[in-house]
Enzyme design. Structure first.
Site: not given
Ligand code: NAD
Ligand code: ZN
Length: 248
Positions: A104, A119, A127, A130, A148, A151, A189, A233
């Protein structure tokens, strides 16, 4: 809880190589839904749309879903106090790297520099026809099914789909910082998505102390977490910051 905050703050303040490993939970308070849990992405969409083979074979069907899933919401989202606290710690020399599973861009928006995107990211695409790398501009994303500009071929967002390997440089840098780390902060996570989920175990095996921040217990909590700080968090990180300033 206050005792855990104070123990964690002391460890962080005296750390030699503090590393943060972040997941979707750190961005939840910025309005980006997590994958799992109430209101999560998987309540609304079928995970198959993020499968690489499915994407390639259902290009026109999947792109509008991916735009709705990630691009609309990420474009509007702003960092929250959790992202800002980590950015501040890096500026002060306390935090050495962020390894994020998120796509994000919110760590960078908050001012963090050393962000390893395990990730990939949503900012650019590759693309499939190309081979060029293409920034995903507003103009390209305004198309129902982005193509793209060079192309007319199929654009794959530069984030890791299910079934794709981790970008080699990100994997290598993540491992280097993980193995150097003495204090490893695991934030928002579940610890389910492999191989990213293995990193905290590597840190632990190598002697790091694991400090975890999560709303709920995760896969790590009863296994390798040394200090579990349960809560949001966006509240716990500023609380740690206040405590660090108090003791310094
Ligand atoms: P997940 O969605 O599986 O889990 C989220 C975790 O965050 C849970 O353990 C939950 O209890 C905790 N959580 C929720 N709200 C919170 C808060 N306010 N403070 C602290 N903890 C909180 O996510 P994941 O384990 O990161 O794995 C999922 C995959 O999803 C990752 O690979 C990621 O790339 C992708 N993803 C990314 C985004 C993003 O870029 N923001 C959003 C969704 C999923
Ligand atoms: Zn292309």
């Amino acid at each position: 809880m206050n005792d855990s905050i104070s123990r964690a703050a002391n460890l962080i303040a005296s750390s030699k190589h503090l590393v943060a490993f972040t997941g979707a939970g750190i961005s939840a308070e910025s309005g980006i839904p997590t994958f799992r849990g109430p209101g999560g992405i998987w309540d609304k969409y079928d995970p198959v749309v993020l499968d690489i083979d499915y994407f390639i074979h259902h290009y026109e069907q999947v792109w509008p879903v991916i735009k709705d899933m990630f691009y609309t919401v990420i474009d509007r989202a702003q960092p929250n106090p959790a992202h800002y606290t980590l950015a501040r710690w890096e500026k002060e020399g306390l935090l050495k790297a962020i390894i994020t599973q998120n796509i994000d861009n919110l760590h960078q928006k908050a001012g963090s520099r050393n962000v390893i995107e395990y990730h990939g990211n949503t900012r650019q695409a590759v693309c499939l026809d190309c081979g060029r790398t293409v920034p995903l501009t507003k103009e390209i994303l305004a198309q129902d099914v982005p193509r793209c500009p060079h192309c007319g071929g199929r654009l794959k967002p530069d984030f890791v789909f299910f079934g794709e390997p981790i970008p080699a440089e990100a994997a290598q840098k993540s491992l280097e910082h993980t193995l150097k780390s003495d204090i490893y902060l695991v934030i928002g996570t579940t610890g389910i998505i492999m191989p990213a989920s293995l990193l905290p175990y590597e840190a632990k095996k190598n002697g790091a102390t694991i400090i975890e921040i999560n709303l709920n217990p995760s896969e790590y909590t009863g296994r390798i977490t040394d200090i579990f700080l349960q809560g949001k968090a966006g509240e716990i990180l500023p609380a740690l910051d206040t405590e660090i300033r108090r003791i310094q």
